[in-house]
Design a protein around this motif. Structure first.
Motif, PDB file in Angstrom:
ATOM      1  N   VAL A  10       0.833  -1.201   0.000  1.00  0.00           N
ATOM      2  CA  VAL A  10       0.000   0.000   0.000  1.00  0.00           C
ATOM      3  C   VAL A  10       0.869   1.252   0.000  1.00  0.00           C
ATOM      4  N   VAL A  11       1.928   1.251   0.806  1.00  0.00           N
ATOM      5  CA  VAL A  11       2.834   2.397   0.842  1.00  0.00           C
ATOM      6  C   VAL A  11       3.494   2.585  -0.527  1.00  0.00           C
ATOM      7  N   LEU A  15       3.132   5.881  -2.831  1.00  0.00           N
ATOM      8  CA  LEU A  15       4.283   6.633  -3.326  1.00  0.00           C
ATOM      9  C   LEU A  15       4.267   6.734  -4.845  1.00  0.00           C
ATOM     10  N   LEU A  16       3.890   5.664  -5.509  1.00  0.00           N
ATOM     11  CA  LEU A  16       3.789   5.687  -6.972  1.00  0.00           C
ATOM     12  C   LEU A  16       2.730   6.695  -7.419  1.00  0.00           C
ATOM     13  N   CYS A  17       1.589   6.683  -6.759  1.00  0.00           N
ATOM     14  CA  CYS A  17       0.524   7.640  -7.099  1.00  0.00           C
ATOM     15  C   CYS A  17       0.995   9.072  -6.899  1.00  0.00           C
ATOM     16  N   GLU A 141      -7.575   5.012  -2.080  1.00  0.00           N
ATOM     17  CA  GLU A 141      -8.684   4.474  -1.290  1.00  0.00           C
ATOM     18  C   GLU A 141      -9.228   3.196  -1.927  1.00  0.00           C
ATOM     19  N   ASP A 142      -9.343   3.166  -3.241  1.00  0.00           N
ATOM     20  CA  ASP A 142      -9.824   1.963  -3.934  1.00  0.00           C
ATOM     21  C   ASP A 142      -8.879   0.774  -3.698  1.00  0.00           C
ATOM     22  N   VAL A 143      -7.577   1.042  -3.733  1.00  0.00           N
ATOM     23  CA  VAL A 143      -6.599  -0.024  -3.480  1.00  0.00           C
ATOM     24  C   VAL A 143      -6.734  -0.542  -2.061  1.00  0.00           C
ATOM     25  N   LYS A 145      -9.396  -0.462  -0.164  1.00  0.00           N
ATOM     26  CA  LYS A 145     -10.645  -1.225  -0.051  1.00  0.00           C
ATOM     27  C   LYS A 145     -10.506  -2.600  -0.674  1.00  0.00           C
ATOM     28  N   SER A 146      -9.838  -2.693  -1.812  1.00  0.00           N
ATOM     29  CA  SER A 146      -9.705  -3.983  -2.485  1.00  0.00           C
ATOM     30  C   SER A 146      -8.797  -4.931  -1.699  1.00  0.00           C
ATOM     31  N   ASN A 147      -7.939  -4.399  -0.838  1.00  0.00           N
ATOM     32  CA  ASN A 147      -7.086  -5.234   0.016  1.00  0.00           C
ATOM     33  C   ASN A 147      -7.693  -5.458   1.387  1.00  0.00           C
ATOM     34  N   GLY A 148      -8.944  -5.030   1.580  1.00  0.00           N
ATOM     35  CA  GLY A 148      -9.643  -5.276   2.821  1.00  0.00           C
ATOM     36  C   GLY A 148      -9.176  -4.425   3.997  1.00  0.00           C
ATOM     37  N   MET A 149      -8.635  -3.279   3.710  1.00  0.00           N
ATOM     38  CA  MET A 149      -8.144  -2.422   4.797  1.00  0.00           C
ATOM     39  C   MET A 149      -9.116  -1.337   5.126  1.00  0.00           C
TER      40      MET A 149
END
Length: 149
Positions: A10-11, A15-17, A141-143, A145-149
């Motif tokens: 996620v980090v 950072l990429l974003c 935020e979408d990432v 949510k898709s990882n269940g966080m």
């Protein structure tokens, strides 16, 4: 261990974003944002902060506000504010702020929100905030949510 890998992922994505947001969008076109044509003779005021800019054009009984960015995470925005009286640059205030609302720029926190305030005949007719990084935050935020966080 699995949770640590997810956090690192996620980090890395965050950072990429941020890197993509900060680097210049090389496409050079601002397709689709200009719905109302404007010309430089109608420019009332403008403001630029980093890669982001706001331009306000005065036309008959309306102001055309264009917000553009060189960053890939902002597609551009145009909206119209109807006016009755004569608007001068003194009637327009563009306030740049950080995501936390601070107007002072710091080394590790860019001002990426523009608040536009316009008065007509001493009455506030527009108080709009434009978040130039909203799309990037939505992607993160979408990432999450898709990882269940």
């Amino acid at each position: 261990m699995k949770r640590k890998s997810i956090i690192i992922g996620v980090v890395a994505i965050a950072l990429l974003c941020c890197a993509v947001f900060l680097f210049r969008n090389n496409t050079g076109d601002s397709e689709g944002i200009v719905q109302v044509p404007v010309n430089n003779g109608e420019l009332l005021t403008s403001s630029k902060e980093g890669y982001n800019s706001v331009e306000i054009y005065q036309q008959e009984n309306q102001l055309v506000i264009n917000a553009e960015s060189e960053a890939a995470f902002f597609d551009g925005v145009q909206f119209i504010v109807e006016t009755e009286g004569e608007i001068t640059p003194e009637n327009v205030e563009i306030i740049w702020m950080t995501i936390g609302g601070n107007t002072e720029q710091t080394a590790d926190n860019d001002r990426i929100i523009a608040e536009i305030k316009i008065c007509d005949n001493d009455e506030l007719i527009c108080d709009t905030k434009i978040n130039f990084a909203k799309k990037a935050f939505d992607a993160i935020e979408d990432v999450l949510k898709s990882n269940g966080m």
